[in-house]
Design a protein around this motif. Sequence first.
Motif, PDB file in Angstrom:
ATOM      1  N   LEU A 253     -13.104  11.761   3.703  1.00 16.89           N
ATOM      2  CA  LEU A 253     -12.795  11.336   2.454  1.00 16.89           C
ATOM      3  C   LEU A 253     -12.345   9.853   2.378  1.00 16.89           C
ATOM      4  O   LEU A 253     -12.809   9.035   1.577  1.00 16.89           O
ATOM      5  N   ASP A 254     -11.588   9.485   3.293  1.00 14.88           N
ATOM      6  CA  ASP A 254     -11.071   8.114   3.458  1.00 14.88           C
ATOM      7  C   ASP A 254     -12.081   7.129   3.791  1.00 14.88           C
ATOM      8  O   ASP A 254     -12.231   6.250   3.164  1.00 14.88           O
TER       9      ASP A 254
ATOM     10  N   VAL B  21      -7.539   2.077   6.708  1.00 12.64           N
ATOM     11  CA  VAL B  21      -7.801   3.507   5.874  1.00 12.64           C
ATOM     12  C   VAL B  21      -8.289   4.280   7.083  1.00 12.64           C
ATOM     13  O   VAL B  21      -7.682   5.384   7.351  1.00 12.64           O
TER      14      VAL B  21
ATOM     15  N   ARG C 196     -19.521   5.657   3.366  1.00 12.18           N
ATOM     16  CA  ARG C 196     -19.466   4.406   2.635  1.00 12.18           C
ATOM     17  C   ARG C 196     -19.693   3.394   3.793  1.00 12.18           C
ATOM     18  O   ARG C 196     -19.070   3.594   5.068  1.00 12.18           O
TER      19      ARG C 196
ATOM     20  N   MET D  55       0.969  -1.073  -0.216  1.00  8.45           N
ATOM     21  CA  MET D  55       0.093  -0.029   0.042  1.00  8.45           C
ATOM     22  C   MET D  55       0.975   1.165  -0.026  1.00  8.45           C
ATOM     23  O   MET D  55       1.479   1.712   0.699  1.00  8.45           O
ATOM     24  N   GLY D  56       0.935   1.955  -1.014  1.00  3.40           N
ATOM     25  CA  GLY D  56       1.797   3.316  -1.271  1.00  3.40           C
ATOM     26  C   GLY D  56       3.122   2.725  -1.940  1.00  3.40           C
ATOM     27  O   GLY D  56       3.469   1.564  -2.105  1.00  3.40           O
TER      28      GLY D  56
ATOM     29  N   GLN E 299       2.237   5.344  -3.456  1.00  4.17           N
ATOM     30  CA  GLN E 299       1.286   6.206  -4.133  1.00  4.17           C
ATOM     31  C   GLN E 299       0.218   5.435  -4.026  1.00  4.17           C
ATOM     32  O   GLN E 299      -0.308   4.236  -4.530  1.00  4.17           O
ATOM     33  N   HIS E 300      -0.598   6.030  -2.843  1.00  2.00           N
ATOM     34  CA  HIS E 300      -1.967   5.519  -2.587  1.00  2.00           C
ATOM     35  C   HIS E 300      -2.822   6.504  -2.222  1.00  2.00           C
ATOM     36  O   HIS E 300      -2.333   6.965  -1.236  1.00  2.00           O
ATOM     37  N   PRO E 301      -3.992   6.389  -2.575  1.00  2.97           N
ATOM     38  CA  PRO E 301      -4.605   7.695  -2.303  1.00  2.97           C
ATOM     39  C   PRO E 301      -5.084   7.889  -0.648  1.00  2.97           C
ATOM     40  O   PRO E 301      -5.130   8.852  -0.097  1.00  2.97           O
ATOM     41  N   ALA E 302      -4.847   6.876   0.156  1.00  2.27           N
ATOM     42  CA  ALA E 302      -5.339   6.900   1.639  1.00  2.27           C
ATOM     43  C   ALA E 302      -4.029   7.215   2.424  1.00  2.27           C
ATOM     44  O   ALA E 302      -4.265   7.139   3.572  1.00  2.27           O
TER      45      ALA E 302
ATOM     46  N   GLU F 100     -12.284   3.583  -4.132  1.00  7.57           N
ATOM     47  CA  GLU F 100     -11.060   4.283  -4.363  1.00  7.57           C
ATOM     48  C   GLU F 100      -9.919   4.559  -3.322  1.00  7.57           C
ATOM     49  O   GLU F 100      -8.725   4.797  -3.562  1.00  7.57           O
ATOM     50  N   ASN F 101     -10.609   4.609  -1.940  1.00  6.65           N
ATOM     51  CA  ASN F 101      -9.651   5.060  -0.862  1.00  6.65           C
ATOM     52  C   ASN F 101      -8.685   3.795  -0.475  1.00  6.65           C
ATOM     53  O   ASN F 101      -7.760   4.128   0.410  1.00  6.65           O
ATOM     54  N   GLU F 102      -9.331   2.709  -0.373  1.00  5.47           N
ATOM     55  CA  GLU F 102      -8.624   1.612   0.139  1.00  5.47           C
ATOM     56  C   GLU F 102      -8.013   0.747  -1.101  1.00  5.47           C
ATOM     57  O   GLU F 102      -7.007   0.211  -1.048  1.00  5.47           O
TER      58      GLU F 102
ATOM     59  N   TYR G  24      -4.985  -5.832  -5.297  1.00  3.80           N
ATOM     60  CA  TYR G  24      -6.352  -4.945  -5.185  1.00  3.80           C
ATOM     61  C   TYR G  24      -7.458  -5.291  -6.078  1.00  3.80           C
ATOM     62  O   TYR G  24      -8.619  -5.104  -5.427  1.00  3.80           O
TER      63      TYR G  24
ATOM     64  N   ILE H  21      -8.030   1.468  -4.105  1.00  2.78           N
ATOM     65  CA  ILE H  21      -7.653   2.426  -5.199  1.00  2.78           C
ATOM     66  C   ILE H  21      -8.785   2.297  -6.371  1.00  2.78           C
ATOM     67  O   ILE H  21      -9.631   3.221  -6.197  1.00  2.78           O
TER      68      ILE H  21
END
Lengths: 581, 341
Positions: free
Chosen positions: A308-309, A566, B308, A200-201, A203-206, B226-228, B143, B230
């Motif tokens: 958001l997460d 998250v 969510r 995870m990462g 580069q990961h949005p959370a 998208e947050n976990e 994922y 992706i």
Amino acid sequence: MTDPIAAVRSAFPDAVRASAVYRQTPILTLQAADLLAVGRFLRDTPELGYDLLSDLTVVDRLRLPQAQDEARFAGIYQLRSVARGGDLLQLTVPLPGGDAPVAPSVTGLWPTADWHEREAFDLFGVRYEGHPDLRRILMPDDWPTHPLRKDQPLGGERVPYTNTWAEEEFQHLGKQIMQTDQRPEPVPGRMDARHMIVNMGPQHPATHGVLRLIVELDGERIIGIQPDIGYLHSGFEKQGENIRYKDFVYYTDRMDYVSAMQNNLAYCLAVEKLLGIEAPPRAQAIRVIVCELQRIASHLVWLATHTLDVGGTGLALLMYAFREREEILDLFEMVCGARLTTSYLRVGGVSHDLPPAFIPRLRDLLARLPGRFDEYERMLSGSPLWRGRLMGIGKITAAQAIAWGVTGPLLRGAGVPYDLRKAQPYCGYEQYDFSIPVQSEGDSYARYLVRMAEMRQSLRIIQQAVDALPAGHFWIDDPKIAPPARGLLDQSMEALIHHFKLFTEGFRPPPGQAYHGIEASKGEMGVFLVSDGSAHPYRCRVRTPSFVNLQVTELMAKGHLFSDLVTVIGTIDIVLGDVDR
Amino acid sequence: MSIVLLSILKSLALIILLLTGFAYLTYYERKLLARFHVRRGPNRAGPFGLLQPIADAVKAIFKEEIVPGHVDKLIYIVAPALSLIPALVIFAVIPIAPDLRLGGFTLQFHVADINVGLLYLAAIASVATYGIILGGWSSNNNYALLGSLRTAAQMISYELPFGLLLAAIILTTNIGREAGTLSLIEILNQPRPWWLWLWLWLAFPMFFITMLAESNRSPFDLPETENELIAGFQVEYGGIKFALFFMAEYISMITGSAIMATLFFGGWRGPFADPGTWYGPIVGFGWFFLKVVALLFVYIWVRASVPRIRYDQLLQFCWKVLTPLSIGYLVLTALIVVFVG
């Protein structure tokens, strides 16, 4: 109150090599061999109770004239007693071993030392005996040197790029898409390859930046997490040791970049402690106003990204929180022209006085914000889905939190009413009437409630500070530290000379050392400075809350589902600039 | 022969209608979400940003086609189509306007009036799951795999209350008649007493939740999260293949709204939508369109305001709350049909 120096001297007459009280902080110099015993005594004696290891670092005294005859490296331990209101005790431990220093690991006493010792190993090459996992943490694994050593120059070092096109490994790394059989298996040593290993990462949005977590999953349940940090390491400490005191203020902005004001404050207070000066009352009040505004702004960013997460990108609260933060940033723009990296605070005061339009606009905002917070709480606290996502997730007990050095809303969410603004007031926080929000559950929902309540308390503080804003100077009236007013330069030769000296040489604090911690929005933000009497800090150490708090990710997320990871990252509220520095 | 030709023409028209509908649904959602978010939304391409969907389509089509080396190529390429086709096909049985009679010629505004229409709905809706599961599976990515496994569990679970509620609606078609019907057109043509409308509306919230879950919409968008994860099952997809998945999701939103409009709100029926007149189809389509747009608004509204749900909570909610409730509803409906009808 027990005097820690006397207590240790009587219990361990041979261990103490020196003791002093410098700028109200007791400093004990111990022999390395006795560190663990004394540490256990300090931690477990009820009258002392130094249960929180605030900071652990190392000073390389190679070029420190005041310590020529001693061991080259000295370990510095900043201990606090949570029960006794955050009383500070500094341990200085000269490390045996000359250029290859060795120290006993204190991870058994204070688990939080884990990452601190890895950092000291990484940057100074101190080998901690008994450390469970002594690896580099910020620098790349194959870095040849220990950069914070004094014989390592700033810049100009050879960067070890091991990847070249001639190498077979880089051949496929250089291609965008790899064949399955060429993919390296990212299974760290202590993980079981039969489980699903999810990378995870970075580069990961959370992950809120360039944080990398290697997660071991059984189904969707988390078995283990191995954080990998350092992608944003910029060597701020090294930089700080090579520039003048006043110039480092701008660097502090870039650490926790969503609460720049508080970083400025921690650094300025440490320098002021070193200099033995205090900012004038008006500057103190202005500092309180901007820092509390910054706390609200920082918590709003946390709220926005956390929803958001947890809640998904469509959730409207993200933009609502940013709307309010925008208004706070507008206020910052009014006082100093910058919005994010403000650099507003200076050693001895602030850089500009408040503009006339600031107070009315601030009062207007103060009147509106409580209604907005109510709106958020209606949207979130009222939603069973939100409660279901947060309640019981990422639990941490008070004892665990203290042992892991966790501070800020995480500690208060676990039921410990510990806040440096109350415990060790600075900037005149003792004049203001506010309470410390505490929740006892220790889960993500408790931390959500604590942060929401903290924003309201910050509003109360700002209101009081604005109502009782003293008149007078906004910067200390000392031409050796603060530049003279612009008008004076045209009239006074002396002012011109002061100005010239200040900007060409800076000021020189007396030799000594000072640690100052403040309650930043994420926890204790501390700066430790060692002065050798020159215009540059000899050692500049920054203890950032995110770095320490991030350590408990695995503790909090273990056994939960992947989705909860998250939530856990969000509830710790990290800023990677603050973690990596 | 002419019937076949007519069906092909109608299908073509329907596909064009749905694809346009998809394009402007993305615009509608982005604009509407922007309103919820105190933003402006797309406003650069064309007046009010109306050309935005076209710009997006052009971009998606002309993107470089990347097939990662580690995927199962055949399934990887087939999966987006497998997911889009059911979403399109399901619309065939939904009447979108009353019949048009010109002289002796009658034009019906649905592609097929099959007598097992509702069964067809349930069947095709299940098939749509394959596209997502296969897409995630063939991607060879952790994922994507997690995303598709979640989809499998979620969609299969929510089929159950969906089917039960459909069965209850089928039962009500028996009231006052010798035999009930499974055809959507027939259901729409049957008059319902007022108390039956009220009783059906009682089931609407449950049905809406199952439709949210079926079309993977927030707060049940767990396959992509998208947050976990992706983007879950679509993480390895780009360009037009990604756009196909995207299309499938949005078209299934439209389809879901159309089904709900037909079953619960009388489809094209409304004032002045008189069958047999020249203006009937136009007004009828207008009503149908309005009802679908209003339901789509609810979809987007929910997305902007509800956090969510977590994967295990989603399944718990389905098995412990929604399924018992729909079983109860089915039993009560059966009793009503027996004793009243």
